[in-house]
Design an enzyme around this catalytic site. Structure first.
Site, PDB file in Angstrom:
ATOM      1  CD  GLU A   1      -2.773   0.982   2.578  1.00 28.20           C
ATOM      2  OE1 GLU A   1      -3.789   1.701   2.655  1.00 28.20           O
ATOM      3  OE2 GLU A   1      -2.448   0.148   3.466  1.00 28.20           O
TER       4      GLU A   1
ATOM      5  CE  LYS B   1      -7.313   1.248   3.567  1.00 32.04           C
ATOM      6  NZ  LYS B   1      -6.057   1.558   4.307  1.00 32.04           N
TER       7      LYS B   1
ATOM      8  CB  CYS C   1      -4.697  -1.937   4.355  1.00 31.02           C
ATOM      9  SG  CYS C   1      -3.900  -2.270   5.955  1.00 31.02           S
TER      10      CYS C   1
END
Length: 664
Positions: free
Chosen positions: A50, A119, A174
């Site tokens: 990330e 995200k 994540c």
């Protein structure tokens, strides 16, 4: 269309570049070096950590235009580096779109950006402050496009799926995985085989084990492969430490785990199996049905955009298969304590099935044929334990040894020693006179040792057991195992028949381990019988239906006739569990039984193909025996009961499978 060169495998990698905070140009150079390493390994999909282009811990520097522009220029240089390469790279970078900053995974192949996935779930508690700088991609539909890093009209959406040959992958970042309903759940229901997770998860004591469980559980629930790439060396240690490494799972199984806390860049490589994933979903009727609110999951397809990346790159899996293969898949793995618990559980399932059946029919007696061989030994041990569980006297077990023309002195002696050691009632009834009379009745020349000669003995033994059960009010306990059922290596209405088959779900390779396990327990508890159990384990497997040698030795070895049970169990497990073609199973068997494998058994390709032909021929021709099996407990992933896992017509044609073998 099946890619026969790949056998359904895709080589993937989780990459953790050592980064320099807020140095996109330097980070791009390191990312490109890792891309080259992955390309050398013939990796198809490389997933990077990330925000690896900038570093995850840049803080308020994310509000600086210099960093954002520098990141875009760095991504453009990475894209240019992939020109002429077959690899697909997924890198983490900030992306500015309509005045808002998104934490994204960028899909790069052949010199251009094919899609950008923001995200959705932004952590903003404890040490995480992402909502301070970034915006969730939840509201970006599939129609949004952006000119980015030298590529025009790039789709930017959290609802993108990418087709790469026969494989399909989706992306989450994540915290998305840690959400109650991860985006990957929907990605997979819409067809993604692989989930790429670009992560920056800091290290806290015990957190890695939780991460592994989380990745494993999601890959199991979503029936997918999961590539988890995590930030490592170079991130700020002002308040946290990032360990790097990576995790690759498939269907709940850990395929590979990277080393953490390395001061260098790392590349974790593994081969995942698309066919396994497809077959798992094919068997599941709950995988793609409805969501908790009752909405058909298929209705979400209109929310997704599919991006075609072209064909998978060619990977030479014959040269190297980067995947652990278990040559003995029915046998539990782990340390001695873990294996012991697993074996105890299998035995508990067997004895509980028998004990429950006896309790249900109010039966206090059992009858079992004991040959001195492996299967009947284990069945007798399970029966004794079932009687112990019910508080019944073991004398209620009538163990009968029935010597015939082929009974060896070794097995006959071991049968007697075993029955004495276990404290059961025992009888010896020779079947020779009865078989001689039977041959006269049906006009068979007893010097002709054909199927009639052999099967008559098996049926005579079963008749004795059934009649003794009627006489004593007992239940005939079957001894035949799962491997024999797969091959049809049993006499129809002979040893094929019983009133409860305790070994019906236990393979031959597993029975050997179970008997050894019980022998160890006997020794530890100071009980008699361990020595005879070990000799039974070492005795060649035989039906003992042909006349014994002059010295009383075994004249008929089963594995000389039907082939090694280790191979047949490997074939059975992979055909049943994964639906693989014989060609693919033979490929896997060559890898699994290559020199140096954990089993110590080595089989060459010619031997494997020979016995695969035998397996297919017998598996199809002997289905009629499995169609009328006695009751018996399932103990593992494979069951051939027509009332359980396996429903197959007895007149199915095997030609397609035979043709597939002929391609090898």
């Amino acid at each position: 269309m099946e890619n026969t060169k790949s056998h359904g495998f895709v080589r993937v990698a989780a990459a953790a570049p050592a980064i320099r905070l807020a140095d996109p140009k330097g980070n791009a150079e390191e990312i490109c070096r890792l891309i080259d390493r992955a390309e050398e390994r013939q990796v198809a999909i490389a997933v990077f950590a990330e925000l690896c282009v900038t570093g995850y811990t840049c803080g308020d520097l994310f509000t600086q235009r210099a960093l954002i522009r520098g990141a875009e220029e760095a991504v453009e240089s990475i894209a240019e580096h992939t020109r002429g390469k077959a690899i697909t790279a997924i890198v983490g970078t900030p992306v500015l779109y309509h005045g808002l900053l998104y934490n994204c995974g960028v899909v790069i192949r052949e010199g251009r950006i094919h899609g950008i996935v923001p995200k959705i779930h932004l952590p903003n508690t404890s040490e995480f402050y992402e909502a301070r700088w970034f915006t969730s991609g939840a509201d970006l539909g599939t129609g949004a496009v952006i000119d980015f890093a030298g590529s025009r009209n790039c789709p930017i959406s959290s609802y993108l799926l990418f087709n790469l040959g026969e494989a399909c992958f989706g992306i989450e970042l994540c915290e998305d995985l840690w959400a109650p309903v991860p985006p990957s759940t929907y990605h997979c229901m819409m067809g993604a085989h692989i989930i790429a997770n670009l992560s920056a998860s800091d290290e806290v004591s015990g957190k890695q084990e939780y991460r592994k469980r989380l990745v494993g559980q999601q890959s199991s629930r979503a029936r997918c492969a999961y590539i988890y790439a995590c930030s490592g060396w170079g991130e700020s240690t002002q308040d946290t430490v990032f360990g790097g490494g990576g995790i690759i799972c498939e269907g709940g199984e850990l395929l590979a785990e990277g080393k953490r806390f390395s001061s260098e860049s790392s590349l974790l490589v593994s081969d995942i199996d698309i066919e396994t994933i497809d077959n798992s979903r094919l068997k599941s009727h709950t995988f793609n049905s409805v969501t908790p609110d009752g909405t058909r999951s298929s209705s979400y397809r209109k929310a997704y955009l599919r991006v075609d990346l072209g064909e998978l790159p060619e990977t030479d899996f014959e040269k190297e298969l980067d995947r652990k293969l278990d040559p003995l898949p029915f046998i539990p793995k782990g340390d001695r304590l873990q294996v012991g618990k697993a074996l105890d559980e299998i035995i508990d399932i067997q004895l509980t099935g028998l004990a429950s059946r006896m309790l249900h029919i109010n039966c206090k007696n059992a009858v079992i044929g004991v040959s001195g061989g492996l299967d009947s030994t284990h069945a007798l041990l399970v029966t004794c334990l079932a009687f112990d569980k019910l508080g019944l006297d073991r004398k209620g077990i009538l163990a009968v040894t029935m010597p015939g023309y082929g009974t060896s002195g070794r097995t006959r002696n071991n049968a007697g020693l075993l029955m004495d050691a276990l404290g059961v009632s025992s009888r010896e009834i020779s079947i020779k006179a009865a078989c001689d009379q039977h041959f006269k009745d049906i006009g068979h020349d007893s010097s002709i040792h054909d199927h009639t000669y052999e099967n008559s003995q098996a049926r005579e033994r079963t008749q004795i057991l059934m009649d003794l059960a009627n006489k004593t009010g007992g239940l005939v306990v079957g001894t035949g195992d799962l491997s024999e059922l797969a091959l049809g290596w049993c006499t129809y209405n002979g040893d094929h028949m019983s009133m409860y088959g305790v070994n019906a779900g236990v393979s031959k390779t597993l029975i050997r381990v179970l008997v050894d396990h019980l022998a160890r327990k006997m020794e530890a508890e100071g009980k008699a019988g361990a020595e005879v159990l070990r000799d039974i384990i070492d005795t060649p497997i035989s039906p003992e239906l042909l006349p014994a040698g002059e010295d009383g030795s075994i004249a008929q070895v089963t594995e000389d006739i039907v082939g090694p049970y280790e191979l047949h169990d490997f074939f059975l497990y992979n055909i049943f569990t994964y639906g693989y073609t014989p060609e693919k199973i033979c490929f896997l068997a060559r890898k699994a039984f290559a020199p140096g494998n954990v089993s110590g058994l080595v089989f060459d390709g010619q031997t494997i193909v020979r016995w695969m032909n035998t397996f297919i021929r017998r598996f199809f021709s002997q289905q009629f025996k499995r169609s009328c099996l006695p009751d018996g407990p399932k103990v593992g992933p494979v069951s051939l009961s027509p009332r359980g896992d396996w429903r197959m017509p007895s007149d199915a044609c095997p030609e397609i499978w035979k043709e597939n073998i002929s391609k090898i």
